[in-house]
Scaffold this motif. Structure first.
Motif, PDB file in Angstrom:
ATOM      1  N   TYR A 161     -24.185 -20.616   7.595  1.00 51.07           N
ATOM      2  CA  TYR A 161     -23.465 -20.131   8.751  1.00 51.07           C
ATOM      3  C   TYR A 161     -22.338 -19.342   8.565  1.00 51.07           C
ATOM      4  O   TYR A 161     -21.656 -18.927   9.534  1.00 51.07           O
ATOM      5  CB  TYR A 161     -23.368 -21.547   9.492  1.00 51.07           C
ATOM      6  N   GLY A 162     -21.844 -19.211   7.214  1.00 53.11           N
ATOM      7  CA  GLY A 162     -20.564 -18.426   6.937  1.00 53.11           C
ATOM      8  C   GLY A 162     -21.045 -16.965   7.230  1.00 53.11           C
ATOM      9  O   GLY A 162     -22.040 -16.363   7.426  1.00 53.11           O
ATOM     10  N   ASN A 163     -19.822 -16.484   7.732  1.00 55.33           N
ATOM     11  CA  ASN A 163     -19.709 -14.864   7.969  1.00 55.33           C
ATOM     12  C   ASN A 163     -19.962 -14.019   6.624  1.00 55.33           C
ATOM     13  O   ASN A 163     -19.042 -14.028   6.011  1.00 55.33           O
ATOM     14  CB  ASN A 163     -18.381 -14.457   8.626  1.00 55.33           C
ATOM     15  N   ARG A 164     -21.114 -13.289   6.858  1.00 58.73           N
ATOM     16  CA  ARG A 164     -21.485 -12.534   5.733  1.00 58.73           C
ATOM     17  C   ARG A 164     -21.261 -10.953   5.801  1.00 58.73           C
ATOM     18  O   ARG A 164     -21.608 -10.193   5.188  1.00 58.73           O
ATOM     19  CB  ARG A 164     -22.855 -12.554   5.060  1.00 58.73           C
ATOM     20  N   SER A 165     -20.606 -10.747   7.083  1.00 56.95           N
ATOM     21  CA  SER A 165     -20.242  -9.134   7.354  1.00 56.95           C
ATOM     22  C   SER A 165     -18.853  -9.003   7.411  1.00 56.95           C
ATOM     23  O   SER A 165     -18.601  -7.817   6.886  1.00 56.95           O
ATOM     24  CB  SER A 165     -20.846  -8.982   8.793  1.00 56.95           C
ATOM     25  N   ASP A 166     -17.891  -9.739   7.358  1.00 57.22           N
ATOM     26  CA  ASP A 166     -16.266  -9.397   7.157  1.00 57.22           C
ATOM     27  C   ASP A 166     -15.863 -10.657   6.287  1.00 57.22           C
ATOM     28  O   ASP A 166     -15.677 -11.623   6.683  1.00 57.22           O
ATOM     29  CB  ASP A 166     -15.730  -9.531   8.460  1.00 57.22           C
ATOM     30  N   ARG A 167     -15.793 -10.152   5.115  1.00 57.54           N
ATOM     31  CA  ARG A 167     -14.891 -10.965   4.094  1.00 57.54           C
ATOM     32  C   ARG A 167     -13.649 -11.578   4.580  1.00 57.54           C
ATOM     33  O   ARG A 167     -13.464 -12.479   3.952  1.00 57.54           O
ATOM     34  CB  ARG A 167     -15.020 -10.350   2.629  1.00 57.54           C
ATOM     35  N   LYS A 168     -13.093 -10.811   5.459  1.00 56.62           N
ATOM     36  CA  LYS A 168     -11.813 -11.433   5.702  1.00 56.62           C
ATOM     37  C   LYS A 168     -11.893 -12.618   6.768  1.00 56.62           C
ATOM     38  O   LYS A 168     -11.016 -13.636   6.933  1.00 56.62           O
ATOM     39  CB  LYS A 168     -10.850 -10.335   6.542  1.00 56.62           C
ATOM     40  N   LEU A 169     -13.065 -12.942   7.166  1.00 58.59           N
ATOM     41  CA  LEU A 169     -13.448 -14.126   8.206  1.00 58.59           C
ATOM     42  C   LEU A 169     -14.636 -14.763   7.651  1.00 58.59           C
ATOM     43  O   LEU A 169     -15.278 -15.419   8.314  1.00 58.59           O
ATOM     44  CB  LEU A 169     -13.793 -13.337   9.412  1.00 58.59           C
ATOM     45  N   SER A 170     -14.755 -14.798   6.424  1.00 56.30           N
ATOM     46  CA  SER A 170     -15.694 -15.640   5.403  1.00 56.30           C
ATOM     47  C   SER A 170     -15.471 -16.974   5.034  1.00 56.30           C
ATOM     48  O   SER A 170     -16.537 -17.498   4.510  1.00 56.30           O
ATOM     49  CB  SER A 170     -16.197 -14.676   4.532  1.00 56.30           C
ATOM     50  N   ARG A 171     -14.328 -17.381   4.856  1.00 59.52           N
ATOM     51  CA  ARG A 171     -13.839 -18.630   4.543  1.00 59.52           C
ATOM     52  C   ARG A 171     -14.577 -19.693   5.190  1.00 59.52           C
ATOM     53  O   ARG A 171     -14.851 -19.569   6.506  1.00 59.52           O
ATOM     54  CB  ARG A 171     -12.547 -18.916   4.209  1.00 59.52           C
ATOM     55  N   LEU A 172     -14.625 -20.899   4.734  1.00 57.23           N
ATOM     56  CA  LEU A 172     -15.255 -22.122   5.603  1.00 57.23           C
ATOM     57  C   LEU A 172     -14.289 -22.325   6.894  1.00 57.23           C
ATOM     58  O   LEU A 172     -14.970 -22.728   7.903  1.00 57.23           O
ATOM     59  CB  LEU A 172     -15.316 -23.468   4.499  1.00 57.23           C
ATOM     60  N   LYS A 173     -13.036 -22.081   6.839  1.00 60.54           N
ATOM     61  CA  LYS A 173     -12.555 -22.339   7.980  1.00 60.54           C
ATOM     62  C   LYS A 173     -12.877 -21.685   9.169  1.00 60.54           C
ATOM     63  O   LYS A 173     -12.820 -22.206  10.398  1.00 60.54           O
ATOM     64  CB  LYS A 173     -10.792 -22.134   7.595  1.00 60.54           C
ATOM     65  N   TYR A 174     -13.310 -20.538   9.038  1.00 60.55           N
ATOM     66  CA  TYR A 174     -13.635 -19.771  10.315  1.00 60.55           C
ATOM     67  C   TYR A 174     -15.096 -20.344  10.551  1.00 60.55           C
ATOM     68  O   TYR A 174     -15.419 -20.125  11.697  1.00 60.55           O
ATOM     69  CB  TYR A 174     -13.888 -18.255   9.906  1.00 60.55           C
ATOM     70  N   THR A 175     -15.925 -20.863   9.497  1.00 57.60           N
ATOM     71  CA  THR A 175     -17.176 -21.507   9.988  1.00 57.60           C
ATOM     72  C   THR A 175     -16.998 -22.747  10.805  1.00 57.60           C
ATOM     73  O   THR A 175     -17.641 -22.896  11.657  1.00 57.60           O
ATOM     74  CB  THR A 175     -17.999 -21.654   8.717  1.00 57.60           C
ATOM     75  N   VAL A 176     -16.014 -23.435  10.167  1.00 57.28           N
ATOM     76  CA  VAL A 176     -15.805 -24.643  10.948  1.00 57.28           C
ATOM     77  C   VAL A 176     -15.348 -24.574  12.607  1.00 57.28           C
ATOM     78  O   VAL A 176     -15.690 -25.168  13.417  1.00 57.28           O
ATOM     79  CB  VAL A 176     -14.756 -25.570  10.449  1.00 57.28           C
ATOM     80  N   ASP A 177     -14.405 -23.482  12.632  1.00 53.67           N
ATOM     81  CA  ASP A 177     -13.895 -23.145  13.868  1.00 53.67           C
ATOM     82  C   ASP A 177     -14.998 -22.519  14.818  1.00 53.67           C
ATOM     83  O   ASP A 177     -15.007 -22.668  16.243  1.00 53.67           O
ATOM     84  CB  ASP A 177     -12.885 -22.422  13.951  1.00 53.67           C
ATOM     85  N   LYS A 178     -16.051 -21.583  14.289  1.00 56.23           N
ATOM     86  CA  LYS A 178     -17.112 -21.116  15.057  1.00 56.23           C
ATOM     87  C   LYS A 178     -18.113 -22.110  15.565  1.00 56.23           C
ATOM     88  O   LYS A 178     -18.536 -22.111  16.683  1.00 56.23           O
ATOM     89  CB  LYS A 178     -17.643 -20.152  14.276  1.00 56.23           C
ATOM     90  N   LEU A 179     -18.441 -23.327  14.491  1.00 57.30           N
ATOM     91  CA  LEU A 179     -19.239 -24.175  14.838  1.00 57.30           C
ATOM     92  C   LEU A 179     -18.583 -25.346  15.701  1.00 57.30           C
ATOM     93  O   LEU A 179     -19.233 -26.183  16.417  1.00 57.30           O
ATOM     94  CB  LEU A 179     -19.957 -24.928  13.640  1.00 57.30           C
ATOM     95  N   THR A 180     -17.206 -25.576  15.765  1.00 50.69           N
ATOM     96  CA  THR A 180     -16.492 -26.403  16.039  1.00 50.69           C
ATOM     97  C   THR A 180     -16.503 -27.604  15.261  1.00 50.69           C
ATOM     98  O   THR A 180     -17.480 -27.758  14.188  1.00 50.69           O
ATOM     99  CB  THR A 180     -16.792 -27.202  17.516  1.00 50.69           C
ATOM    100  N   VAL A 181     -15.520 -28.468  14.936  1.00 53.28           N
ATOM    101  CA  VAL A 181     -15.369 -29.494  14.145  1.00 53.28           C
ATOM    102  C   VAL A 181     -16.629 -30.468  14.374  1.00 53.28           C
ATOM    103  O   VAL A 181     -17.410 -30.856  13.361  1.00 53.28           O
ATOM    104  CB  VAL A 181     -14.037 -30.265  14.021  1.00 53.28           C
ATOM    105  N   GLU A 182     -16.854 -30.879  15.467  1.00 52.64           N
ATOM    106  CA  GLU A 182     -17.768 -31.809  15.923  1.00 52.64           C
ATOM    107  C   GLU A 182     -19.473 -31.321  15.770  1.00 52.64           C
ATOM    108  O   GLU A 182     -20.190 -32.015  14.950  1.00 52.64           O
ATOM    109  CB  GLU A 182     -17.662 -32.243  17.188  1.00 52.64           C
TER     110      GLU A 182
END
Length: 547
Positions: free
Chosen positions: A289-310
């Motif tokens: 689910y991680g961002n593979r298009s923009d490396r500045k937005l590719s860390r896990l923190k952005y994936t968590v916020d995209k999916l939401t913590v829950e």
């Protein structure tokens, strides 16, 4: 329509198990000290970065010379402990190759700078003789797993510590490219063993970091990591870990879509099999689910916020096949290292050596080499860039005390300096906008008289500096933080708490040294006059400046 992948994604996929043309770059391209462009990305997975001496760029350009390229090699040392023979090899290798400087990192390992391209193989082969490697110390994989360093924190410190190695091994890439390219040169034909169900051929969208903390100590800044494991211990028994996800400090100046984030605790997990499985599947969720298009937005923190913590937690529980238990209570009351001599529960002694910003000074290096030849202790790098000498018997303690005195390595150090941290920055980091490692010692020296002016010299204020907003020195979780914006200029960050559980905020932008010292003087004056009983500087700043 799917998002366009960043160029490095294509490099990883077609790399043939991270091999690329790295071998050819090293063996054939004698016209440059660099490797080929695609290989610059791939060598990171083998624990190294291409760098050049930025202090010499202008001079070399004037002479129409190529940049003075070299490599930084970072070792993989889960939880940071090595034996005396390994230290000897580290010392001898650093004397033979590179700048001769040993640099302890904030991730409980050590790196060597200035390694020339033709020295890569002999350097790594030297480490291999004592079972040290640099596999996955950099790159889009799980990197060196760190853990609370001092055994005096818990009687079962060793049991908790062992999880760093277990996790590191469990999450290693399957490719044998490192050994093929750098160690024995033999081409590996049996690629069946290289099938990698975790990383596949894509690896992760970005780097991944894991830390293990043993309360009450948060010396690893557990919430600054993609996965933070907080040991829950009762009656000297490890019950399991609270698991936190989505920490990361890197930002980009001028890009509001980037931000620092502390990890969110999502539950408790017990049992070795379940602990390893939970961490493994956090990586697979990030992989998928991680961002593979923009490396500045590719860390896990952005994936968590995209999916939401829950949402992330639900996906994780589906993959691990069990539900996380509610998080258990814990408390952090310290973050610094335990300096000086400490007797631990197994009857052995530990000594913590202060190493300013991880740069082992010549007299310290001589002391440590002489000590390693005696083979009477082990060596543990701390997450605060210091060095613990451990497993010292009572009869050998006096020998080490004598060596400390002989080499003059023990000196009076202010509390501010003890609690300071800086990234490498200039001249080798290509991202640095300002000085850090070379400058923070000078700045601390200029702040110390201001502390004395207000009788604050015993206050354990944390101060951290990085040369750019990527945050390698973890400035965003300090009470006094400085983030480089340009030569001689920094954003002044205030309001972080003392124990690494609250981010700070920008107080003043692009300040120079004169402005920094003026601001610190005013702030300390207000602090001593207006603080509440037992209120720390970080809590005071947060309460009075941002509420």
């Amino acid at each position: 329509m799917s998002e366009k992948l960043s160029p490095i994604e294509g490099i990883k996929i077609k790399s043939d198990g991270l091999r690329g043309t790295v071998k050819e770059s090293i063996e054939q391209d004698n016209f440059t000290g660099n490797v080929r462009p695609d290989d610059e990305a791939l060598v990171k997975f083998h624990g190294m970065y291409v760098q050049d001496d930025r202090d010499k760029r202008e001079e070399r350009a004037a002479k129409k010379l190529d940049k003075l390229y070299s490599f930084m090699i970072r070792l993989r040392i889960p939880a940071g402990t090595i034996n005396a023979k390994q230290w000897q090899t580290l010392h001898e290798t650093s004397e033979q190759y590179g700048t001769g400087v040993l640099k302890i990192t904030t991730r409980q390992t050590v790196q060597l700078h200035g390694i020339l391209k033709h020295q890569l193989r002999p350097t790594l082969q030297s480490f291999d003789t004592v079972k040290l490697d640099s596999i996955a110390a950099c790159g889009d994989v799980n990197r060196n797993v760190i853990a609370t360093s001092h055994p005096s924190v818990s009687k079962i410190h060793a049991e908790v510590h062992a999880y760093a190695d277990k996790l590191s091994t469990h999450l290693l890439p399957k490719t044998q490219g490192y050994y093929e390219i750098f160690i024995d040169g033999e081409k590996i034909y049996d690629r069946v063993k290289e099938v990698d169900p975790l990383y596949e051929n894509r690896y992760l969208p970005r780097k991944f970091k894991i830390a293990i903390a043993i309360p009450p100590t948060n010396d690893v800044d557990v919430f600054a990591n993609d996965i933070g494991l907080i040991a829950i211990i009762e009656n000297d028994k490890l019950l399991g870990f609270n698991i936190a996800i989505g920490g990361g400090l890197s930002t980009t100046h001028g890009n509001p879509n980037t931000y620092a984030r502390l990890a969110t605790v999502i539950g408790f997990v017990s049992g070795e099999e379940n602990i390893l499985k939970a961490c493994y599947e956090v990586l697979t969720v990030q992989r998928d689910y991680g961002n593979r298009s923009d490396r500045k937005l590719s860390r896990l923190k952005y994936t968590v916020d995209k999916l939401t913590v829950e949402g992330f937690k639900a996906e994780l529980e589906k993959r691990i096949g069990f539900q996380l238990e509610p998080a258990r209570p814990y408390t952090f009351t310290e973050r610094g290292d335990r300096y000086g001599w400490q007797l631990v529960s197994n009857g052995t002694w530990y000594y913590t050596l202060f190493v300013e910003h991880g740069v082992v000074k010549p007299n310290q290096k001589a002391f440590l080499h002489e000590l390693s030849l005696l083979d009477i202790c082990n060596f543990t790098f701390s997450g605060n860039q210091n060095l613990l000498l451990g497993e010292i018997s009572a009869e050998n303690k006096d020998t080490i005390i004598a060596l400390i005195e002989k080499h003059g390595v023990e000196k009076e150090i202010s509390e501010l300096r003890k609690n300071s941290m800086a990234c490498v920055a200039l001249p080798t980091c290509p991202l640095a906008l300002a000085e850090a490692q070379r400058y923070l010692p000078e700045l601390v020296t200029k702040i110390e008289p201001i502390l004395e002016k207000y009788a604050l010299q015993d206050d354990e204020i944390t101060i951290r500096m990085t040369g750019c907003p990527n945050g390698c020195g973890r400035p965003y979780v300090s009470e006094l933080g400085f983030v480089g914006t340009g030569p001689g200029h920094y954003n002044l960050m205030l309001g972080g708490d003392r124990y690494g559980t609250r981010l700070n905020k920008i107080y003043k932008e692009k300040v120079n040294e004169t402005q920094i010292l003026e601001e610190v003087d005013v702030l300390f004056d207000k602090y001593v006059k207006e603080r509440l009983p037992k209120e720390t500087f970080g809590d005071f700043s947060h309460r009075t400046l941002f509420n």
